[in-house]
Design a protein around this motif. Structure first.
Motif, PDB file in Angstrom:
ATOM      1  N   VAL A  14      -8.355   2.272  -2.792  1.00 18.80           N
ATOM      2  CA  VAL A  14      -7.066   1.913  -2.212  1.00 18.80           C
ATOM      3  C   VAL A  14      -7.426   0.712  -1.372  1.00 18.80           C
ATOM      4  O   VAL A  14      -6.311  -0.179  -1.277  1.00 18.80           O
ATOM      5  N   HIS A  15      -8.233   0.816  -0.656  1.00 18.58           N
ATOM      6  CA  HIS A  15      -8.390  -0.168   0.407  1.00 18.58           C
ATOM      7  C   HIS A  15      -8.707  -1.445  -0.213  1.00 18.58           C
ATOM      8  O   HIS A  15      -7.867  -2.692   0.053  1.00 18.58           O
ATOM      9  N   ASN A  16      -9.656  -1.558  -1.379  1.00 14.33           N
ATOM     10  CA  ASN A  16      -9.758  -2.723  -2.005  1.00 14.33           C
ATOM     11  C   ASN A  16      -8.501  -3.333  -2.547  1.00 14.33           C
ATOM     12  O   ASN A  16      -8.210  -4.633  -2.611  1.00 14.33           O
ATOM     13  N   ALA A  17      -7.731  -2.382  -3.160  1.00 18.10           N
ATOM     14  CA  ALA A  17      -6.436  -2.499  -3.876  1.00 18.10           C
ATOM     15  C   ALA A  17      -5.404  -3.311  -2.964  1.00 18.10           C
ATOM     16  O   ALA A  17      -4.672  -4.262  -3.263  1.00 18.10           O
ATOM     17  N   ALA A  18      -5.345  -2.755  -1.710  1.00 21.07           N
ATOM     18  CA  ALA A  18      -4.438  -3.247  -0.702  1.00 21.07           C
ATOM     19  C   ALA A  18      -4.738  -4.801  -0.158  1.00 21.07           C
ATOM     20  O   ALA A  18      -3.983  -5.518  -0.044  1.00 21.07           O
TER      21      ALA A  18
END
Length: 566
Positions: A190-194
């Motif tokens: 999720v962090h990488n996608a954000a």
């Protein structure tokens, strides 16, 4: 029973039983393995473990799946007693500085511009520490007990409050290490996608992500500065001035006052650049392991008693990445936020029943509107911030007289704290944590202004420094006492959460931010955790302020990810 540990948490250890007066009863030399066995054997009898530094001793126990209920952190308690007004004149306060004196990381609250210029005014030490006889835990424990006894002889209520503060601070140290060990559940996907959505794909070989680079090109074009590095404050300021912007800094406040096409892309660049540097891919690589973010909290890292972080920046998680904080499967995050904590604190400290009544229904700011003090909730918030931080100009200064007229007792408390600071004297929180005194630069300015023939510039500087220090002490009493309430809240909550553990897991504190806590809990216990959070807050209020009718209102929600809590 008090058990003092000396030596090394991973080497040879001396375990000493002492009574409440510090008299030695028994002493045992132990290996590290033997220590773990002794802690497991003795903990059910609820001793208070006494050691020099929780951050050094407790991780070794936690790594062996051992937790303790109570401790006394000698370093943290020494720092409180050393500065406390109540301890003035005692052997501990008057003694030479030594290795027990470990000053807080920051003078004041992170992110509060009010205190930015105060750091070099405070003289928190009288010189280098004297390491002779360092780290004798039994001698230090006896000294701290005798200090409390000396205070109790003339001021028993002050001694009782200080004892509560020392216990709460030490409990906070246990909580900080438990949160670091267990970690905050974190989804790197999720962090990488954000980050990818906001910044573009992760650069393969370092450098700026593509969206930052595109914004850089736009800024260079609009400022007609093809070689500009927008990360260089000096270069950027020169380019802005060449383009006709009347700015003295690159702060967002100044930039927003300008009318120029570069302002919006530049503000966007600054926001995204800050995200990339503070919580970007490099941060994720450094701080997230095995699905957990494990920051290093520093208990009492701010002189008001607020926490700081030594690494990881847990106290400043930006909204853009909070979705990465995700409960494990079958678990939930129970997030609680104390509403308008500091105004309620000054109402309770001053015993201002009218201000306490304004917050009885939950929203204190709306309560001010309903009482006819101000016309809008926004004005109520601005007026209260002016009271807490000492506004002298703008809307806050205009609204402050209305607040002072409606609640003279509560506002009088912070005004008196400000006047005390302007004189260079100390103020103290409700439980007895005292502010540092201003340093030699401050006193030199006051002496220069008092001399015959002092220049107008000397007088202006002295007045400004006095006002600045007064604004610091004004907020110290409110922010510091709020930190004490939060410590008591978490300490009570921690005990309640341990009692809720069942075969599906133990709910536990996972995150703390001044007036907000997060519990990672098995989903079926969410309602029980909510009740525990609420009852712990009520108990913290009674513990500090007795039967005074102040309501510490909470917003509590159970969510699957942190971004859903806002």
């Amino acid at each position: 029973m008090f058990i003092v540990l000396g030596g090394s948490p991973t080497g040879r250890v001396t375990l000493t039983e002492v009574d409440s007066a510090g008299v030695v009863l028994t002493t045992l030399p132990l290996s590290h393995t033997e220590l773990l066995a002794e802690v497991a054997r003795r903990e059910p009898s609820r001793p208070r473990w006494v050691w020099d530094d929780t951050s050094q001793w407790y991780p070794a126990l936690l790594s062996a799946d051992l937790t303790v209920e109570r401790c006394h952190d000698l370093r943290l308690c020494h720092n409180i007693l050393r500065l406390s007004e109540a301890a003035r004149g005692t052997e501990l306060a008057l003694g030479e500085r030594n290795s027990w004196d470990d000053q807080p990381v920051e003078l004041a609250s992170s992110g509060t511009a009010l205190f930015d210029d105060l750091a070099d005014l405070a003289e928190l030490s009288d010189g280098p520490a004297d390491d002779e006889g360092a780290r004798d835990p039994i001698a230090e424990y006896v000294l701290q007990r005798s200090t409390l006894d000396a205070i109790a002889a003339t001021a028993p209520e002050a001694a009782a409050r200080l004892q509560l503060l020392l216990a709460a601070e030490s409990s906070g140290a246990l909580i900080a290490e438990e949160m670091r060990t267990r970690g905050l559940p974190w989804s790197t996907a999720v962090h990488n996608a954000a980050l990818t959505e906001l910044l573009g794909p992760r650069p393969m070989f370092g450098g700026r992500p593509e969206k930052l680079e595109a914004l850089s090109d736009t800024i260079r074009t609009l400022l007609q500065s093809p070689g500009l590095n927008p990360d260089s404050q000096q270069e950027l300021l020169r380019a802005l001035k060449r383009a006709g912007l009347t700015v003295t800094s690159t702060s967002k406040w100044e930039l927003r006052s300008q009318k120029h096409p570069v302002v919006e892309p530049l503000l966007e660049y600054k926001k995204l650049s800050r995200l990339n540097s503070a919580n970007g891919w490099a941060w994720m690589d450094a701080w997230v392991r095995d699905g957990r973010f494990r920051p290093e909290y520093v208990v009492g890292g701010v002189v008001t008693g607020r926490w700081a972080t030594r690494g990881g920046g847990a106290l400043q998680l930006p909204a853009q990445i909070r979705g990465a904080v995700r409960a494990d499967d079958g678990w939930t995050l129970v997030v609680a936020d104390a509403a308008q904590l500091e105004p309620r604190i000054i109402a309770a400290m001053s015993r201002d029943e009218k201000m306490a009544a304004a917050g009885r229904q939950g929203d204190l700011y709306q309560g001010l509107v309903d009482a006819g003090v101000v016309d809008t909730r926004a004005h109520a918030k601005v007026a209260m911030l002016g009271a807490l931080y000492g506004a002298t100009t703008g809307e806050s200064a205009r609204l402050m007289p209305k607040l002072a007229k409606a609640y003279p007792v509560a506002i009088g408390l912070v005004e008196n704290a400000a006047r005390t600071g302007e004189r260079g004297d100390q103020v103290s929180t409700w439980l007895g944590r005292s502010s540092p005194r201003p340093g030699e630069a401050w006193h030199a300015a006051q002496r220069a202004a008092a001399e015959a023939g002092a220049s107008p510039a000397d007088e202006r500087r002295a007045r400004q420094l006095a006002r600045d220090w007064g604004r610091f002490t004004r907020n110290f009493v409110a922010q510091g006492t709020a930190a004490e309430w939060a410590l008591c809240w978490m300490a009570g909550l921690r005990i309640r959460l341990r009692a809720l553990a069942d075969e599906r897991g133990e709910p536990h504190l996972a995150f703390f931010l001044h007036d907000e806590v997060m519990v990672h809990s098995p989903a079926h216990l969410a309602d029980a955790v909510t009740d525990a959070i609420t009852s712990a807050a009520e108990d913290a209020g009674r513990l500090l302020f007795g039967r005074f009718p102040v309501n510490f209102a909470l917003t509590v929600v159970a969510v699957s990810s942190y971004d859903q809590a806002k």
